[in-house]
Scaffold this active site. Structure first.
Site, PDB file in Angstrom:
ATOM      1  N   TYR A 572       7.753  -4.553  -0.198  1.00 19.45           N
ATOM      2  CA  TYR A 572       7.030  -4.982  -0.815  1.00 19.45           C
ATOM      3  C   TYR A 572       7.105  -6.165  -1.442  1.00 19.45           C
ATOM      4  CZ  TYR A 572       4.478  -0.368   0.421  1.00 19.45           C
ATOM      5  OH  TYR A 572       4.543   0.901   0.320  1.00 19.45           O
ATOM      6  N   ASP A 693      -2.083  -3.666  -0.011  1.00 15.01           N
ATOM      7  CA  ASP A 693      -1.205  -3.476  -1.011  1.00 15.01           C
ATOM      8  C   ASP A 693      -1.644  -4.410  -2.173  1.00 15.01           C
ATOM      9  OD1 ASP A 693       1.309  -2.789  -2.690  1.00 15.01           O
ATOM     10  OD2 ASP A 693       1.745  -4.639  -2.642  1.00 15.01           O
ATOM     11  N   GLU A 718      -5.423  -0.123  -1.895  1.00 13.36           N
ATOM     12  CA  GLU A 718      -4.616   0.022  -3.319  1.00 13.36           C
ATOM     13  C   GLU A 718      -5.243  -0.428  -4.526  1.00 13.36           C
ATOM     14  OE1 GLU A 718       0.300   0.515  -5.443  1.00 13.36           O
ATOM     15  OE2 GLU A 718      -0.917  -0.988  -4.258  1.00 13.36           O
ATOM     16  N   ASP A 801       5.098   5.958  -4.532  1.00 18.06           N
ATOM     17  CA  ASP A 801       5.569   4.746  -6.275  1.00 18.06           C
ATOM     18  C   ASP A 801       5.206   5.701  -7.125  1.00 18.06           C
ATOM     19  OD1 ASP A 801       5.402   1.732  -5.370  1.00 18.06           O
ATOM     20  OD2 ASP A 801       3.308   2.279  -5.544  1.00 18.06           O
TER      21      ASP A 801
END
Length: 914
Positions: A572, A693, A718, A801
């Protein structure tokens, strides 16, 4: 429900009396929309000054703009009419815009009269439900971690937040003028070991955090911090604040430089608060800084049309209460296609031609300055009058996303009464409730009729087996657009038609690709990794071996981890986007796993990190903002308002992610490169869609651009945001939270769905506290995004997460299957986490997926909540499946419909209609 975001602080100080005032001209970019409201026509005649028209000539073109001037001396081109002119049309259109309200935040340190106690006061003079989220740092602390203050230091009403902070509601001040003045007072003992107070502000009305893009506010009480030299953490002069340098909005610290902190003992002796410090004494100070937030403002525009038989002209009068200089961009159309044309002269004063397609006229101010107006005359035989309003270069007002359209012929007027306007994002509340309800009823009826006609087209042609699949898909896309409009009306808090009204008719149609926001509607997602998956170095190959197994469970979509080279092993923090050799495997292994999942019937989602990108090298100032690889961008690709990376781009269109340079998506070269990259991934790797993301970091309109270019079969963003809490307890009403997610989806034009964070949070509270009544909102609908826009809600209970080894927001332990019983029987697109599939939960998950598939539950299925009490929640879905979760008792209603038990587990049970 609309939401308000809070602006950032500016780097200058104001010394005015505490007030707040709206800015009149400096508007930020915003989306402005309206819907028509029919006005009751009065008997009064509409009069105009009767003057002769002036002759006009056009100046030569320059940059596609033609100036049109009047050749008369004292006469002005106005609408010529008479008392005999007939009122043909009149409507008022409400306008919703966003204005910036400015105020101040202040900090004051003072000694309580006749006392050794000092008092720190933090205040804000903007209206809102302000909360001080704060903690302390102690002398000798290393790093920037907060600690909770001593109990005796906490003001009344304070509540602890975990083990590091306190939240204290700011009270309205009785000593200052205005209802919007809030403050909180914190008592300080001069002999304490507290080195600094850290805080941020939170607006409880919107859930927005003030100064969320910068660092925490910090008020040091001493200038000694362990590890610093005598000049290490000092700025400013006595009685003043120093502010760390940085870009606009980046307040880093408030620093007080005082004398030596001295404490006095009972015997009159003095001692230092810390043996390493010299004696210091606190000094009084007061300072204030500007604060800004955005508020919604309601205006309106009224348009009337009169027909004059004597002149065979249409006389149009436009009047609005908008402030400032308003320009109307206008033209006419000759037929129902609504193509803009320039009408014949004469034109009003201050009119210019724009690109030979439209005219621009500055509206004239009203007497008294309350708004402006304009009058126009056009010939008979035209179909309609088109216009938009311009406040400034960045602010345009439209009608529900489209140009204003005013009918000028009887045929266009009658057609307009049955047509619905398309593409709006919000319909504001009207002052006259009766008019609003009548107007909304007309539009919702029009939408429903159009949907019925479209579905009728499909049904009729389908029975004849003559209509192609492509045409059916085209009609279904039109239904989607109309459903989106229905949502925009629904969110205005008036009773109206919603997307669910379409479902019964559409249900009979064979599943087809509708759009990237929904896929087929029957998707069940599997997240194919957790936070530790990268550690094997060959995750793609391990997952490949499980493809057939996952397919047998009933999943249809697999979400793969980020494929690019990354500074962080989890993927990420991407660097070279075209380098697909990651910790999960190399590019060839990635292609293999995608191919394998395609072979067993899966669609494959790639995890695309578009918000930020790690740099390859430093600039001349030693800042990491120069990129390498195929996309060798420089610092123009980085947003300007992230102080850590000194970008030369524009300001961010969202919230900054501070661990890496935030990409400026407003740059044309950035969007071009990212679209090419996504298309390359689709072609080279074979991805079918995207998991996007941190989409909170940039405008959803850019996402639409990327989706339109790459044409995925499914896309989900997200959009992670904090839910609404009051003194540590989750609010029942989470409309503001889900509204922010829905607004982002709407910004993408519905081309992407979003993870339903609202539903996850409400499930947490309901299951942890045995408060299952939370699972029904005030209208008896599901309280998350799935209750407002189910086809775009991607539901989940855990991911890499929140769960896995990170555990940032872990689902209540032991209650995971209640969560899955909810999302796997309800509308929306459910997602199952990898760790739960390969655990003792697997048999139960398989059974629930089987029930969903067997009964064809889909993303638009209809939910009827039959029970929502303290210890039990129950619902019937599509009249096929009944489900209850919670320890309480429930049985589906008996009657003509018979129910049989399909599956049950701890505190949940599912029935099927027989």
């Amino acid at each position: 429900m609309s939401t308000v975001s809070i602006g950032s602080l500016q780097h200058h100080s104001l010394r005015e009396n505490p007030k707040y005032s709206p800015k009149s001209k400096a508007f930020k970019p915003c989306s402005l929309n309206c819907s028509p409201r029919t006005q009751t026509q009065t008997q009064a005649k509409l009069f105009f000054h009767s003057r002769r028209f002036c002759n006009f000539f056009r100046a030569p073109k320059h940059s596609h703009v033609v100036v049109v001037k009047a050749s008369s001396t004292t006469e002005t081109a106005v609408v010529q009419t008479s008392e005999s002119a007939d009122l043909f049309f009149k409507e008022t259109f409400p306008l919703k815009r966003t204005d910036t309200v400015e105020g101040k935040i202040f900090v004051r340190l003072d000694q309580v009269k006749n006392s050794q106690i000092w008092q720190l006061t933090v205040g804000c003079n903007l209206p809102g439900e302000w909360i001080l989220h704060w903690g302390v740092s102690y002398v000798g602390d290393v790093g920037s971690e907060w600690d909770q203050p001593p109990t005796q230091m906490r003001p009344p009403g304070s509540i602890p937040i975990k083990d590091y902070a306190i939240e204290t509601p700011m009270k309205k001040s009785s000593s200052s003028g205005g209802d919007g003045f809030h403050e909180v007072k914190i008592d300080l003992s001069p002999n304490s070991a507290i080195a600094a107070i850290n805080f941020v502000l939170k607006d409880g009305e919107t859930g927005a955090w003030y100064q969320h893009r910068g660092r925490d506010f910090k008020v040091p009480l001493v200038d000694y911090v362990q590890g610093d030299g005598p000049d290490g953490n000092i700025a400013g002069e006595k009685r003043g604040f120093g502010i760390w340098p940085g870009a606009f909005g980046q307040l880093s610290s408030w620093i007080l430089k005082g004398e030596v902190l001295t404490t006095t003992g009972p015997d009159g002796s003095t001692n230092s608060g810390d043996p390493k410090q010299e004696s210091r004494s606190l000094e009084r100070f007061y300072d204030e800084q500007p604060i800004a937030k955005q508020v919604s403002v309601d205006n309106s525009v009224t348009v009337s049309v009169r027909k004059c038989p004597e002149t065979a002209k249409n006389h149009i009068h436009v009047e609005t209460d908008l402030p400032g200089d308003v320009v109307i961009h206008w033209g006419v159309c000759l037929d129902g296609a609504r193509k803009w044309e320039i009408p014949s002269a004469p034109y009003p004063p201050e009119t210019i031609a724009f690109k030979d397609k439209a005219l621009r006229t500055r509206l004239q101010p009203k007497e008294g300055g309350d708004g402006c107006w304009g009058s126009f005359t056009v010939e008979e035989g035209l179909e309609g009058f088109l216009f938009v309003l311009k406040l400034n270069e960045k602010t345009w007002l439209k009608c529900m996303g489209n140009d204003f359209y005013i009918p000028l012929s009887s045929s266009s007027l009658s057609a307009r009464s049955t047509q619905s306007l398309s593409g709006g994002t919000q319909i504001p509340e009207k002052k006259a409730k009766e008019n609003q309800e009548g107007s909304i009823s007309i539009y919702t009826s029009g939408i429903i009729n159009e949907i019925r006609n479209l579905v009728g087209d499909i049904s009729a042609e389908k029975s004849q087996k003559t209509k192609s699949k492509e045409v059916q898909e085209s009609i279904l896309r039109e239904i989607e657009k109309l459903a989106a409009e229905a949502y925009s009306i629904f969110r205005s808090s008036v009773p109206t038609f919603t997307e669910e009204a379409v479902v019964e008719s559409v249900e009979q149609i064979s599943p087809v690709k509708i759009c990237s926001g929904t896929g087929t509607g029957f998707e069940i997602l599997c997240q194919g990794f957790n936070w530790e998956s990268h550690k094997s170095g060959r995750w793609f190959m391990e997952l490949k071996e499980k493809a057939a197994e996952l397919s047998s469970i009933g999943f249809t979509v697999i979400w793969l981890p980020p494929p690019t080279e990354s500074i962080s092993p989890e993927g990420y923090m991407p660097r070279d986007l075209y380098n697909l050799n990651s910790r999960y495997g190399n590019i060839d292994q990635l292609k293999e796993v995608v191919k394998k999942f395609h072979e067993v019937g899966f669609k494959v989602l790639g995890d695309a990190v578009l918000n930020h990108r790690c740099a390859h090298s430093k600039n001349q100032n030693g800042v990491w903002n120069i990129f390498g690889g195929r996309l060798n961008w420089d610092d123009r690709a980085v947003v300007a308002d992230d102080p850590h990376f000194q970008g030369r781009g524009n300001k961010s269109s969202g919230d900054n992610f501070h661990a890496a340079p935030n990409i400026d998506h407003s740059q044309e070269f950035v969007r071009k490169d990212l679209k090419e990259w996504l298309c390359w991934l689709r072609k080279e790797i074979g991805y079918d869609g995207w998991r996007l993301d941190f989409v909170r970091g940039f405008w959803g309109g850019y996402v639409k651009d990327y989706i339109d270019a790459s044409e995925p079969l499914f896309a989900v963003g997200e959009y992670w945001d904090s839910l609404s809490y009051t003194y540590g307890e989750m609010d029942h009403n989470q409309d503001a939270h889900r509204q922010r997610i829905v607004d982002w989806i709407n910004a993408t034009n519905g081309t992407a769905g979003a993870f339903d964070v609202t539903t996850k949070g409400i499930l947490h509270a309901a299951l942890e506290r045995c408060e299952y009544w939370r699972l029904s909102d005030s209208k008896g609908k599901p309280p998350g995004v799935v209750g407002w826009w189910p086809s775009r809600a991607v539901t989940f209970i855990e991911n890499h997460d929140t769960g896995s080894t990170q555990g940032h927001w872990r689902f209540p332990r032991g209650k995971e299957m209640q969560g899955y019983a909810y999302i796997l029987t309800h509308p929306g697109t459910p997602t199952v986490f990898y760790d739960h599939i390969f655990s003792h939960y697997r048999p139960e998950i398989e059974a629930l997926i089987s029930i969903r598939n067997r009964n064809k539950i889909h993303c638009r299925s209809i939910v009827e909540i039959t029970k929502a009490e303290r210890d039990v929640y129950a619902a019937i879905v599509d009249e096929k499946v009944a489900v209850k979760i919670g320890p309480g008792h429930y049985e589906p209603p008996s009657g003509q419909q018979k129910w049989s038990s399909a599956y049950e587990g701890k505190d949940y049970k599912v029935w099927e209609s027989s």
